[in-house]
Design a protein around this motif. Structure first.
Motif, short mmCIF file in Angstrom:
data_model
loop_
_atom_site.label_atom_id
_atom_site.label_comp_id
_atom_site.label_asym_id
_atom_site.label_seq_id
_atom_site.Cartn_x
_atom_site.Cartn_y
_atom_site.Cartn_z
N GLU A 261 0.90 -0.96 -0.08
CA GLU A 261 0.02 0.08 -0.08
C GLU A 261 0.90 1.29 -0.07
O GLU A 261 1.83 1.32 0.95
N ILE A 262 0.57 2.32 -0.84
CA ILE A 262 1.41 3.37 -0.83
C ILE A 262 0.88 4.48 0.01
O ILE A 262 -0.19 4.80 -0.01
N SER A 263 1.49 4.66 0.88
CA SER A 263 1.08 5.47 2.17
C SER A 263 0.70 6.85 1.79
O SER A 263 1.33 7.74 0.57
N GLY A 264 0.13 7.53 2.67
CA GLY A 264 0.07 9.02 2.60
C GLY A 264 1.09 9.63 3.51
O GLY A 264 1.79 8.49 4.15
N ASP A 265 1.04 10.86 3.93
CA ASP A 265 2.12 11.48 4.95
C ASP A 265 1.65 10.71 6.34
O ASP A 265 0.47 10.41 6.57
N SER A 266 2.79 10.33 7.10
CA SER A 266 2.64 9.97 8.59
C SER A 266 1.65 11.05 9.20
O SER A 266 2.12 12.20 9.17
N PRO A 267 0.78 10.55 10.06
CA PRO A 267 -0.07 11.37 10.91
C PRO A 267 0.81 12.06 12.21
O PRO A 267 0.47 13.12 12.89
N SER A 268 2.01 11.29 12.51
CA SER A 268 2.82 11.79 13.61
C SER A 268 4.23 12.04 13.26
O SER A 268 4.93 12.68 13.99
N ASP A 269 4.90 11.53 12.31
CA ASP A 269 6.28 11.63 12.03
C ASP A 269 6.60 12.50 10.89
O ASP A 269 6.29 11.91 9.79
N PRO A 270 7.16 13.65 10.89
CA PRO A 270 7.37 14.26 9.88
C PRO A 270 8.43 13.74 8.88
O PRO A 270 8.56 14.45 7.62
N ILE A 271 9.25 13.09 9.21
CA ILE A 271 10.31 12.47 8.30
C ILE A 271 9.49 11.08 7.48
O ILE A 271 10.38 10.55 6.64
N ALA A 272 8.40 10.64 7.61
CA ALA A 272 7.64 9.70 7.10
C ALA A 272 6.62 10.12 6.42
O ALA A 272 5.68 10.73 6.84
N ARG A 273 6.78 10.37 5.12
CA ARG A 273 5.79 10.82 4.05
C ARG A 273 5.34 10.17 3.02
O ARG A 273 5.89 8.76 2.71
N ARG A 274 4.48 10.30 2.39
CA ARG A 274 4.03 9.70 1.03
C ARG A 274 5.40 9.74 0.16
O ARG A 274 5.88 10.57 -0.29
N PRO A 275 5.51 8.59 -0.28
CA PRO A 275 6.84 8.32 -1.26
C PRO A 275 6.39 9.39 -2.72
O PRO A 275 5.28 9.19 -3.10
N THR A 276 7.50 9.89 -3.00
CA THR A 276 7.28 10.62 -4.33
C THR A 276 7.43 9.69 -5.35
O THR A 276 7.99 8.49 -5.20
N ASP A 277 6.87 10.03 -6.55
CA ASP A 277 7.02 9.23 -7.75
C ASP A 277 8.63 8.95 -7.93
O ASP A 277 8.99 7.78 -8.47
N GLU A 278 9.36 9.87 -7.90
CA GLU A 278 10.75 9.75 -8.14
C GLU A 278 11.36 8.57 -7.07
O GLU A 278 12.22 7.95 -7.59
N GLN A 279 10.92 8.82 -5.84
CA GLN A 279 11.53 7.71 -4.73
C GLN A 279 11.16 6.31 -5.33
O GLN A 279 11.77 5.32 -5.21
N LEU A 280 9.86 6.14 -5.58
CA LEU A 280 9.18 5.05 -5.95
C LEU A 280 9.84 4.31 -7.27
O LEU A 280 10.26 3.13 -7.53
N GLU A 281 10.16 5.05 -8.27
CA GLU A 281 10.67 4.67 -9.47
C GLU A 281 12.19 4.34 -8.92
O GLU A 281 12.71 3.28 -9.73
N TRP A 282 13.01 5.00 -8.14
CA TRP A 282 14.33 4.67 -7.98
C TRP A 282 14.27 3.49 -7.33
O TRP A 282 15.19 2.26 -7.47
N SER A 283 13.43 3.15 -6.25
CA SER A 283 13.51 1.77 -5.48
C SER A 283 13.29 0.61 -6.41
O SER A 283 13.69 -0.31 -6.31
N CYS A 284 12.34 0.95 -7.56
CA CYS A 284 11.95 -0.21 -8.37
C CYS A 284 13.09 -0.35 -9.34
O CYS A 284 13.33 -1.52 -9.70
N ARG A 285 13.92 0.43 -9.75
CA ARG A 285 15.01 0.58 -10.54
C ARG A 285 16.25 -0.19 -9.64
O ARG A 285 16.82 -1.04 -10.31
N VAL A 286 16.33 -0.17 -8.57
CA VAL A 286 17.40 -0.57 -7.50
C VAL A 286 17.01 -1.99 -7.30
O VAL A 286 17.65 -3.05 -7.31
N ALA A 287 15.61 -2.28 -7.12
CA ALA A 287 15.03 -3.68 -6.89
C ALA A 287 15.46 -4.52 -8.18
O ALA A 287 15.59 -5.76 -7.98
#
Length: 500
Positions: A261-287
């Motif tokens: 499940e692709i999340s939205g922003d964490s309601p509690s932690d400012p460093i945990a946010r919805r993944p950007t399209d660029e982050q997802l694309e990079w993770s998939c390229r690395v995968a």
């Protein structure tokens, strides 16, 4: 194809089997030999559901015992079941295991729950007296310095064979069910040393600096498990990355959207946010590159860690690790972070046994619920998750360099068992396992895996006993109550097992 189909399925154990008797009986009691051979065939049939079985048949003299030992050597068996079918001398059995060095388990499986006292003949009794020679075997093996184990219970037939003078339908009795659960566990456990002996574990990068519990002697690990450690460099992975195509990235992205499940922003932690399209694309390229690396080097598991120079290419590359390593873990290639090779072994043991094995450490204790949260910042074993794991974009990885996508998930509620692989002061591997129940308790929404586990005693008492065993700070979290199974693995690997 299932997204959870293993890239490299574990090997089946090779199980040796033979039945024992006394040659003098065959002329004295016609039909007895054939009846006992039928029991042996029944055992062979049931074992065949869990292993490759090699049934020598009946051993009834010491000369036949020597032939059986040589025959089993040629079959390269991992474990031998000696079916105590009737009385036999220990001189008949001992030569088998002086020649063949595989571990041995004696099967004392009585065909009937109760003999027919009024009608039973000597020949009938001899078909049911499998327990009679086992003390003699135990004494001889002890004096010969050969370890042995015994399974006691009922044979578990679903029909009484022709010629029997009593009821032999025992498959629903607790004594048969219990015995066959133990036999199955031995067969499953025997697959672990066989698979490890044929495994290649990748070690990519280095161990997190200063984590002294995790430093490993590769020679020691190969000496005690048989597995090979293939030392890999980040440039090996980077080379794979350069060959990844747009189609391969698209296929990985489809896998990710199906499994997470692709999340939205964490309601509690400012460093945990919805993944950007660029982050997802990079993770998939690395995968995609990670899977190529596994296939090129024929890996069965991977321990990894690399921080890289700030702002460097390898820092960015390792920032995309968690998603791909979670996908690999779900497909039978366990991946352990921070360069923890021993926990990769623990995860692989769990995976071979079909019990999962997710990378974990102690997160926090919940004294209100009486649970200990176990988890990590990844990777996670998707196959044992409660629902779809969540992907969160991380502004930073705590204690590490870089940014990327992390997994937030928990193991489904139910019985679980932790497995540590640690190393003692004298350089020996050691297994530590503890059984508990994962609960549906709350977890933090910070992009980390967390599973609340309630063990069988107060968290403080449990932690006191756990720490006293000098574990590594990571463990594999498996589903099911598996301590007895892990103990058998330890015996077959000749590695000490501590059960909490």
């Amino acid at each position: 194809m299932s997204l959870l189909q293993p890239i490299k399925p574990p090997r089946k154990a090779r199980i040796g089997l033979y039945s024992v008797g006394l040659r003098a009986y065959w002329d004295q009691f016609p039909g007895l030999r054939e009846r006992l051979e039928g029991y042996g065939k029944f055992i062979e049939g049931r074992l065949s559901g869990w292993a490759d079985v090699f049934n020598f048949g009946l051993v009834d003299t010491e000369g036949e015992g020597r032939r059986a030992g040589e025959w089993l050597n040629l079959r390269d068996v991992d474990l031998v079941f000696c079916h105590a079918a009737t009385y036999s001398t220990s001189a008949t059995v001992l030569p088998v295991h002086q020649i063949n060095k595989a571990p041995v388990v004696f099967l004392n499986l009585q065909p009937t729950e109760r003999i027919n006292y009024e009608a039973t003949t000597t020949g009938e009794w001899l078909a049911h007296c499998g327990a009679c020679p086992v003390p003699e075997f135990a004494n001889a093996f002890n004096r010969a310095g050969i370890p042995f184990r015994v399974v006691n219970g009922l044979l578990g037939l679903a029909a009484t064979p022709a010629g029997s003078l009593t009821n032999e339908i025992t498959h629903e009795r607790e004594e048969a069910i219990r015995a066959w659960l133990e036999i199955r566990a031995w067969a499953q456990a025997a697959a672990v040393p066989r698979t490890l002996r044929h495994s290649r574990f990748g070690f990519l990068g280095n161990t997190y600096s200063g984590m002294l519990d995790m430093y490993s002697d590769f020679t020691m690990i190969q000496a005690q498990t048989g597995m090979h450690v293939e030392v890999l460099e980040m440039c090996d992975l980077d080379r794979q990355l350069q060959s990844v195509t747009a189609d391969e990235v698209a296929r990985k992205l489809a896998e990710v959207r199906e499994m997470f499940e692709i999340s939205g922003d964490s309601p509690s932690d400012p460093i945990a946010r919805r993944p950007t399209d660029e982050q997802l694309e990079w993770s998939c390229r690395v995968a995609a590159a990670q899977e190529k690396l596994v296939r090129e080097y024929d890996l069965d598991a991977l321990a990894y860690y690399y921080h890289g120079a700030p702002g460097g290419a390898y820092e960015k590359l390792q920032g995309g690790f968690i998603v791909g390593h979670s996908l690999l873990t779900a497909r039978g290639i366990p991946c352990s972070g921070e360069g923890d090779l021993k926990t990769a072994v623990a995860m692989k043991i769990c995976d071979i046994l079909g019990t999962g094995g997710s990378f974990s450490e102690i997160v926090v204790t919940d004294y209100v619920d009486g649970t200990i949260l176990l988890g990590h910042d990844g990777p996670f074993h998707i196959a044992i998750a409660e629902g779809k794991p969540i992907l969160r974009g991380m502004g930073l990885y705590h204690g590490k360099q870089g940014t990327g996508v992390s997994v937030e998930a928990k193991v489904a509620p139910g019985p679980v068992t932790t497995l540590n692989v640690t190393q003692t002061g004298d350089g020996r591997l050691k297994l530590i396992s503890g059984e508990g129940e994962s609960t549906d308790g709350p977890i933090m929404r910070i992009g980390n895996t967390q599973t609340p586990v309630r063990f069988r005693e107060h968290p403080d008492a449990y932690l006191t006993r756990w720490f006293a065993e000098a574990p590594t700070h990571h463990c594999a979290l498996s589903v099911g109550h598996n301590a007895a199974l892990f103990e058998k693995v330890g015996q077959l690997l000749q590695v000490r097992h501590a059960r909490l």
